[in-house]
Design a protein around this motif. Structure first.
Motif, PDB file in Angstrom:
ATOM      1  N   GLN A 223      44.822  31.253  30.253  1.00 13.58           N
ATOM      2  CA  GLN A 223      45.416  30.589  31.289  1.00 13.58           C
ATOM      3  C   GLN A 223      46.574  29.577  30.956  1.00 13.58           C
ATOM      4  OE1 GLN A 223      41.935  29.422  33.345  1.00 13.58           O
ATOM      5  NE2 GLN A 223      41.600  31.328  34.449  1.00 13.58           N
ATOM      6  N   GLN A 260      52.491  39.248  28.976  1.00 16.22           N
ATOM      7  CA  GLN A 260      51.900  38.745  30.198  1.00 16.22           C
ATOM      8  C   GLN A 260      51.090  39.927  30.738  1.00 16.22           C
ATOM      9  OE1 GLN A 260      55.724  37.910  32.142  1.00 16.22           O
ATOM     10  NE2 GLN A 260      55.788  35.781  31.236  1.00 16.22           N
ATOM     11  N   ASN A 261      51.438  41.107  30.682  1.00 16.67           N
ATOM     12  CA  ASN A 261      50.396  42.033  31.311  1.00 16.67           C
ATOM     13  C   ASN A 261      49.084  41.943  30.537  1.00 16.67           C
ATOM     14  OD1 ASN A 261      52.419  42.635  33.221  1.00 16.67           O
ATOM     15  ND2 ASN A 261      53.439  44.293  32.199  1.00 16.67           N
ATOM     16  N   GLN A 264      46.756  39.588  31.939  1.00 18.34           N
ATOM     17  CA  GLN A 264      45.991  39.823  32.948  1.00 18.34           C
ATOM     18  C   GLN A 264      45.006  40.674  32.605  1.00 18.34           C
ATOM     19  OE1 GLN A 264      46.705  38.184  35.826  1.00 18.34           O
ATOM     20  NE2 GLN A 264      48.244  36.898  34.542  1.00 18.34           N
TER      21      GLN A 264
END
Length: 567
Positions: A223, A260-261, A264
């Motif tokens: 995060q 970034q994926n 997640q």
């Protein structure tokens, strides 16, 4: 009488052996009897009494009954059977049936061994049951404390666990059910099953504790840390593009989106408590981000390299071109005096061609750098290859220059060799003149003419313009062989002539007494006067050795002494 004594001795021996064998068998019976008593006195009843202190229901009651029945059967049936077998063994011994007694003793010992194992197993199982109950009771309290601490931590720092908090609540609630299961199994006397519950509960709480330790740090990376690195990477990428860097080949924007994926995906894994999988994915993600940083850093370093090395490489090419121009002038000058092999001339033309290609390639790279349409890392790679080719070409160029310089040096060496061979030939002629030979054999005169001709050929080759050094070297080698062969032949011929003359003189003392000697020496003198010194020596030696064996050795010693004194 002797037979009687032998019979008596054998009888006495049999009696003694029988007595000792029976005594040993009785000792074996006593040993097994003591073993039986020791088994009977094992504290199995005391151990079973400890079980009665537990809840005598369910599994505990079943086990207790089985152990009690086993012990009762051992005491009431199996040990009395052993006692009966020992009694039967004594009866067999009294009847001198030793073989049957020995076999029965073996069976009795095997039976006692099995009983020993059975008693040991009962005591071990009893202790395991009692020990598991005591250990489980102590450990369950520790696990209750650990469970409470985990719930407190989750409640106090719930925000640090993100989406994983709900599933942690579920897992902790399910773990709490194990405490109830433990209590019910203990109350029902199922202590071994309760022990299994304790072990499973400890394993689960250890897993949850490890997850609760890792999850906050993993969430922090997913995060905060990694998104910040990706943002910094994107800013650096844009700044480098604004400064003129060509980064299309790195496809940084697509790579950042992929990272970034992945972040997640890691968050989803953490929310599902797939912590180990998330840790592995994060480790790979960090390596990929580091690789992106390295790629951008390599472009910066490549830019510095191109800016710094481009002028230096251009200077290297200019210097090499200037050297090549000097070498060209030197080669033209050398060609006037020396014959250059076609391969050497082709090598020089190849150097000129390569230089032209390198210069052309350099200016292409220079123009591409000025246009700012090619990645600096690619330009750096091409420049490094160019530097490598320049180094190889400088080496080839230097070898060609050394070859040109070597031609003159080879000529001087050839002239020195020619002078040396002339001196060798003169020395051979001096030896002939000093020996005052009546004449020279025809074969020797022919070799002398060949040697002189070979030297003249070398001299003529050295005067040719342009000078063909391979042809000179070939002529030198032929002359060397001819002159050395002539010199060796000269030394041998002079020695043979001198020894032939001395041998004939030595043999004159036998001419009057031995007609054969007179005739042989006359033949040797005839050969000597007709310049066949080798055959003259052979004839003279054979003649004097026929009347005085070993005479030629004395002639040689005298000749060497005189020759040494003269020299």
């Amino acid at each position: 009488m002797e037979i009687v004594w032998i019979v008596l001795l054998l009888g006495a021996g049999a009696i003694i052996y029988n007595h000792m064998y029976r005594k040993r068998m009785y000792r074996e019976i006593d040993r097994l009897e003591e073993w039986k008593i020791e088994l009977m006195n094992r504290p199995v009843p005391d151990e079973l009494a400890k079980v009665k202190q537990l809840n005598m229901t369910g599994e505990t009651e079943q086990l207790f009954e089985r152990w009690r029945q086993q012990w009762d059967e051992i005491v009431a049936v199996k040990l009395p059977n052993v006692e009966e077998q020992l009694f039967d063994t004594e009866t067999l011994l009294e009847k001198y049936r030793y073989r049957q007694a020995r076999r029965l003793l073996g069976q009795t010992e095997d039976g006692l061994r099995r009983l020993e194992e059975e008693v040991h197993q009962i005591i071990h199982e009893v202790n395991e049951l009692i020990g598991s109950e005591e250990q489980s009771r102590a450990e369950i309290e520790e696990l209750r404390t650990a469970h409470r601490e985990a719930k407190k931590t989750l409640l106090a720092y719930r925000y640090t666990f993100g989406a994983a908090a709900e599933l942690l609540d579920v897992r902790l609630a399910e773990a709490e059910k194990h405490f109830q299961s433990f209590a019910e199994l203990t109350e029902a006397g199922n202590y071994l099953a309760a022990r299994d519950v304790v072990l499973a509960l400890r394993q689960e709480l250890d897993r949850l504790a490890a997850m609760m330790k890792d999850i906050p740090a993993l969430l922090g990376e997913c995060q905060t840390s990694l998104p910040a690195q990706l943002a910094e990477l994107a800013d650096g990428y844009r700044e480098m593009e604004q400064n003129g860097y060509i980064l299309d080949h790195l496809d940084v924007e697509r790579a950042i989106e992929e990272k970034q994926n992945k972040i997640q995906q890691c968050l989803a894994m953490i929310g599902e408590l797939r912590v180990e999988e998330a840790k592995q994915t994060l480790a790979e993600l960090k390596e990929e981000i580091d690789a992106l940083y390295d790629s951008l850093e390599q472009e910066v370093l490549a830019h510095q390299y191109v800016q710094k090395e481009m002028p230096r490489i251009g200077g290297m090419l200019e210097e090499l071109a200037a050297d090549a121009k000097e070498t060209q002038a030197e080669a033209l000058f050398v060609q006037q005096s020396y014959h250059l092999p076609p391969g050497d001339l082709e090598k020089y033309r190849s150097i000129e061609k390569q230089l032209h290609q390198l210069q052309k390639r350099f200016w292409l790279i220079h123009d591409r750098a000025a246009e700012a349409k090619t990645a600096y890392s690619l330009l750096k790679e091409e420049l490094e290859q160019l530097v490598g080719h320049i180094g190889m070409m400088k080496e080839e160029h230097e070898q060609f220059r050394v070859m040109l310089q070597t031609l003159r040096k080879d000529e001087l060496i050839a002239r020195e060799k020619l002078d040396h061979m002339r001196k060798t030939l003169s020395e051979a002629l001096r030896l002939v003149q000093k020996s005052r030979l009546p004449g020279l054999p025809e074969s020797y005169s022919h070799e002398l003419a060949e040697a002189k001709t070979s030297l003249q050929t070398v001299a003529a080759r050295l005067e040719e313009k342009p000078l063909d050094m391979p042809a000179v070297d070939e002529a030198l080698e032929e002359a060397k062989v001819s002159v050395e062969r002539l010199y060796e032949r000269t030394v041998e011929m002079v020695e043979q002539a001198a020894l032939a003359e001395r041998t004939i003189q030595y043999g004159n003392r036998y001419r009057r007494r031995y007609p054969a000697v007179h005739k042989g020496l006359e033949e040797a003198e005839f050969l000597f006067r007709h310049y066949d010194y080798e055959e003259a020596l052979r004839q003279a030696v054979a003649t004097i050795e026929s009347v005085e064996p070993g005479a030629f050795n004395r002639v040689q010693q005298l000749w060497r002494a005189d020759d040494g004194g003269e020299s």
